[in-house]
Design a protein around this motif. Structure first.
Motif, PDB file in Angstrom:
ATOM      1  N   PRO A 142     175.569 -38.053  84.160  1.00  0.00           N
ATOM      2  CA  PRO A 142     175.275 -37.362  82.900  1.00  0.00           C
ATOM      3  C   PRO A 142     176.243 -37.734  81.784  1.00  0.00           C
ATOM      4  O   PRO A 142     175.848 -37.809  80.620  1.00  0.00           O
ATOM      5  N   ASN A 143     177.505 -37.974  82.110  1.00  0.00           N
ATOM      6  CA  ASN A 143     178.482 -38.328  81.082  1.00  0.00           C
ATOM      7  C   ASN A 143     178.115 -39.628  80.396  1.00  0.00           C
ATOM      8  O   ASN A 143     178.162 -39.736  79.160  1.00  0.00           O
ATOM      9  N   ALA A 144     177.722 -40.645  81.176  1.00  0.00           N
ATOM     10  CA  ALA A 144     177.362 -41.941  80.592  1.00  0.00           C
ATOM     11  C   ALA A 144     176.088 -41.838  79.764  1.00  0.00           C
ATOM     12  O   ALA A 144     175.990 -42.441  78.687  1.00  0.00           O
ATOM     13  N   VAL A 145     175.103 -41.068  80.241  1.00  0.00           N
ATOM     14  CA  VAL A 145     173.858 -40.906  79.501  1.00  0.00           C
ATOM     15  C   VAL A 145     174.114 -40.156  78.201  1.00  0.00           C
ATOM     16  O   VAL A 145     173.584 -40.510  77.137  1.00  0.00           O
ATOM     17  N   PHE A 146     174.932 -39.123  78.256  1.00  0.00           N
ATOM     18  CA  PHE A 146     175.267 -38.337  77.065  1.00  0.00           C
ATOM     19  C   PHE A 146     175.952 -39.221  76.016  1.00  0.00           C
ATOM     20  O   PHE A 146     175.623 -39.174  74.827  1.00  0.00           O
ATOM     21  N   LYS A 147     176.902 -40.048  76.451  1.00  0.00           N
ATOM     22  CA  LYS A 147     177.585 -40.943  75.518  1.00  0.00           C
ATOM     23  C   LYS A 147     176.624 -41.952  74.906  1.00  0.00           C
ATOM     24  O   LYS A 147     176.716 -42.274  73.717  1.00  0.00           O
ATOM     25  N   PHE A 148     175.717 -42.470  75.710  1.00  0.00           N
ATOM     26  CA  PHE A 148     174.724 -43.420  75.204  1.00  0.00           C
ATOM     27  C   PHE A 148     173.877 -42.778  74.116  1.00  0.00           C
ATOM     28  O   PHE A 148     173.642 -43.376  73.055  1.00  0.00           O
ATOM     29  N   CYS A 149     173.420 -41.557  74.362  1.00  0.00           N
ATOM     30  CA  CYS A 149     172.580 -40.853  73.381  1.00  0.00           C
ATOM     31  C   CYS A 149     173.333 -40.574  72.086  1.00  0.00           C
ATOM     32  O   CYS A 149     172.809 -40.796  70.992  1.00  0.00           O
ATOM     33  N   THR A 150     174.540 -40.077  72.205  1.00  0.00           N
ATOM     34  CA  THR A 150     175.273 -39.621  71.026  1.00  0.00           C
ATOM     35  C   THR A 150     175.976 -40.761  70.297  1.00  0.00           C
ATOM     36  O   THR A 150     175.998 -40.793  69.057  1.00  0.00           O
ATOM     37  N   GLU A 151     176.552 -41.709  71.028  1.00  0.00           N
ATOM     38  CA  GLU A 151     177.319 -42.778  70.394  1.00  0.00           C
ATOM     39  C   GLU A 151     176.449 -43.970  70.013  1.00  0.00           C
ATOM     40  O   GLU A 151     176.567 -44.503  68.904  1.00  0.00           O
ATOM     41  N   ASN A 152     175.569 -44.387  70.891  1.00  0.00           N
ATOM     42  CA  ASN A 152     174.725 -45.547  70.592  1.00  0.00           C
ATOM     43  C   ASN A 152     173.560 -45.192  69.684  1.00  0.00           C
ATOM     44  O   ASN A 152     173.245 -45.920  68.742  1.00  0.00           O
ATOM     45  N   LEU A 153     172.899 -44.061  69.987  1.00  0.00           N
ATOM     46  CA  LEU A 153     171.645 -43.727  69.312  1.00  0.00           C
ATOM     47  C   LEU A 153     171.776 -42.580  68.315  1.00  0.00           C
ATOM     48  O   LEU A 153     170.774 -42.131  67.757  1.00  0.00           O
ATOM     49  N   GLY A 154     172.982 -42.107  68.091  1.00  0.00           N
ATOM     50  CA  GLY A 154     173.230 -41.150  67.014  1.00  0.00           C
ATOM     51  C   GLY A 154     172.612 -39.778  67.192  1.00  0.00           C
ATOM     52  O   GLY A 154     172.430 -39.050  66.210  1.00  0.00           O
ATOM     53  N   MET A 155     172.321 -39.375  68.424  1.00  0.00           N
ATOM     54  CA  MET A 155     171.687 -38.076  68.649  1.00  0.00           C
ATOM     55  C   MET A 155     172.723 -36.965  68.549  1.00  0.00           C
ATOM     56  O   MET A 155     173.803 -37.038  69.140  1.00  0.00           O
ATOM     57  N   LYS A 156     172.382 -35.923  67.818  1.00  0.00           N
ATOM     58  CA  LYS A 156     173.297 -34.813  67.588  1.00  0.00           C
ATOM     59  C   LYS A 156     173.064 -33.740  68.657  1.00  0.00           C
ATOM     60  O   LYS A 156     172.464 -32.695  68.411  1.00  0.00           O
ATOM     61  N   LEU A 157     173.575 -34.024  69.834  1.00  0.00           N
ATOM     62  CA  LEU A 157     173.409 -33.124  70.972  1.00  0.00           C
ATOM     63  C   LEU A 157     174.575 -32.146  71.049  1.00  0.00           C
ATOM     64  O   LEU A 157     175.680 -32.430  70.578  1.00  0.00           O
ATOM     65  N   ASP A 158     174.329 -31.002  71.676  1.00  0.00           N
ATOM     66  CA  ASP A 158     175.379 -30.025  71.928  1.00  0.00           C
ATOM     67  C   ASP A 158     176.178 -30.455  73.160  1.00  0.00           C
ATOM     68  O   ASP A 158     175.661 -31.166  74.033  1.00  0.00           O
ATOM     69  N   GLU A 159     177.439 -30.035  73.235  1.00  0.00           N
ATOM     70  CA  GLU A 159     178.261 -30.387  74.397  1.00  0.00           C
ATOM     71  C   GLU A 159     177.626 -29.928  75.707  1.00  0.00           C
ATOM     72  O   GLU A 159     177.768 -30.592  76.742  1.00  0.00           O
ATOM     73  N   ALA A 160     176.911 -28.813  75.654  1.00  0.00           N
ATOM     74  CA  ALA A 160     176.270 -28.299  76.864  1.00  0.00           C
ATOM     75  C   ALA A 160     175.114 -29.173  77.330  1.00  0.00           C
ATOM     76  O   ALA A 160     174.616 -29.005  78.451  1.00  0.00           O
ATOM     77  N   ASP A 161     174.672 -30.115  76.478  1.00  0.00           N
ATOM     78  CA  ASP A 161     173.583 -31.013  76.863  1.00  0.00           C
ATOM     79  C   ASP A 161     174.029 -32.127  77.809  1.00  0.00           C
ATOM     80  O   ASP A 161     173.204 -32.916  78.266  1.00  0.00           O
ATOM     81  N   GLU A 162     175.311 -32.201  78.104  1.00  0.00           N
ATOM     82  CA  GLU A 162     175.799 -33.195  79.061  1.00  0.00           C
ATOM     83  C   GLU A 162     175.506 -32.693  80.479  1.00  0.00           C
ATOM     84  O   GLU A 162     176.394 -32.334  81.253  1.00  0.00           O
ATOM     85  N   ASP A 163     174.219 -32.670  80.797  1.00  0.00           N
ATOM     86  CA  ASP A 163     173.773 -32.123  82.082  1.00  0.00           C
ATOM     87  C   ASP A 163     172.422 -32.733  82.436  1.00  0.00           C
ATOM     88  O   ASP A 163     171.777 -33.387  81.605  1.00  0.00           O
ATOM     89  N   TYR A 164     171.979 -32.485  83.644  1.00  0.00           N
ATOM     90  CA  TYR A 164     170.778 -33.138  84.158  1.00  0.00           C
ATOM     91  C   TYR A 164     169.510 -32.757  83.406  1.00  0.00           C
ATOM     92  O   TYR A 164     168.750 -33.626  82.959  1.00  0.00           O
TER      93      TYR A 164
END
Length: 376
Positions: free
Chosen positions: A157-179
């Motif tokens: 989940p950590n790698a997917v969360f970073k990909f979404c937020t850093e690569n693709l600019g998605m404004k996710l909440d910290e709690a979204d770092e989950d399955y």
């Protein structure tokens, strides 16, 4: 302005055809729901691949006040399975963890349980995976839930969360770092429709991310540049051009053969993905042609057992809103996106999911990055 009025008319006709207007009177009469809760919102946004906003419609109907709720660019909503191409599948292709024909078993994760103690997740309709073997393209085409969960587990989940937020600019909440948020799109608060479309832009722009913007440039009285979204905008290579093209073809397959077939146009190739929340309170569709990227969302302000969008189709709604415009207003551009020449286009072996040799049973055309193109 013309498109805003068109959406307003489409929304009223749509609500009338599906009984929402009658339902509003029913709820308003017995006090169960207020009118703004019984009528679903509808929003639409379109971005050029340079990030500039072509159109944004925050809701249907007449705008009567300033700073009202805007479901296109200000109010976050749940996006469901539109999350899959920009999260687990996107990172899986970019990191060479999976390819077009990778074979996975249709099984939930045994180490994660739902509230009833069942292995998580179920597929659509609460159907549990039985271990059938399919290829990656098919899982995305039919929007299975089991394999995105497996990919999230394998990639972390950590790698997917970073990909979404850093690569693709998605404004996710910290709690979204989950399955559940990353695999199925069950986000903590949701994201805006504009932010969702922005995350898809690299798949139509050879992997380049351009941040959404309305203002191109601002200069002061002395000609000094204060804001420059043309030369100084937030632009970066989000994924490789090969990843972008493979993902482009994967989500084209969703429209050609999967859950998004109602978005097909006669004059332009469409790529995109449907999204539905578990109880049908929110629907979304991201649709892209070579000319622009856009999306529609429809949903309720709050969840209530007597109001759902069951049976409605977000791809069909997208087509009603923008299909004619996309089909007719860009006669000088090509029908399909420009391919990336280094991506290998070949027949897939139906037995292994790899690139077929002369002895293999054929499983249709697939697309492989040059850095991950296993031959059978």
């Amino acid at each position: 302005m013309v498109l805003r009025h068109k959406i307003a008319k489409l929304a009223r006709d749509f609500y009338d055809e599906n009984g929402f207007l009658d339902k509003t009177e029913e709820f308003d009469g017995d006090g169960t729901l207020e009118e703004d809760e019984a009528l679903p919102h509808i929003a639409f946004t379109a971005l050029r691949y340079d990030g500039s906003v072509m159109c944004t419609v925050g809701n249907w109907g007449e705008k009567k006040d300033s700073l009202v709720t805007n479901y296109a660019c200000r109010e976050p909503r749940q996006v469901g399975s539109t999350m899959k191409p920009v999260a687990t599948s996107g990172l899986g292709i970019e990191s060479n963890h999976i390819h077009w024909g990778s074979v996975y078993r249709n099984l939930p994760l045994e180490h994660i349980k739902d509230d009833q103690g069942n292995a998580w997740p179920f597929n659509y309709g609460r159907v549990s995976g039985k271990g059938e073997a399919y290829n990656i393209y098919y899982y995305l085409q039919q929007s299975f839930n089991t394999v995105p969960a497996q990919l999230c587990d394998e990639l972390t989940p950590n790698a997917v969360f970073k990909f979404c937020t850093e690569n693709l600019g998605m404004k996710l909440d910290e709690a979204d770092e989950d399955y559940s948020p990353l695999a199925l799109g069950s986000l903590t608060y949701g994201i805006t429709l504009q932010n969702l479309v922005n995350a898809y832009i690299p798949y139509g722009a050879h992997g380049i991310y351009n941040e959404a913007h309305i203002i191109s440039k601002i200069e002061d009285a002395n000609g000094q540049i204060i804001v420059d979204n043309i030369n100084g905008r937030n632009t970066h290579q989000a994924v490789s051009d090969e990843t972008a093209w493979v993902m482009n073809r994967l989500i084209k397959n969703v429209v050609d053969n999967g859950t998004g077939t109602n978005a097909k146009l006669w004059n332009k190739a469409v790529i995109g993905k449907t999204g539905t929340t578990e109880n049908w309170y929110d629907l979304a569709f991201v649709g892209m042609t070579r000319d622009f990227a856009s999306a529609v969302t429809i949903g309720y302000k709050s969840n209530h057992p007597d109001v759902t969008l069951s049976g409605l189709n977000s791809a069909s709604l997208w087509t009603k809103i923008i299909g004619e415009y996309a089909n007719t207003q860009f006669p000088d551009t090509g029908v399909d996106f420009d391919p990336v020449e280094t991506v290998i286009t070949a027949q897939m072996c139906s037995a292994t999911g790899m690139i077929a040799n002369s002895y293999c049973p054929r499983g249709g055309t697939g697309y492989w990055k040059s850095t991950y193109a296993p031959y059978c």
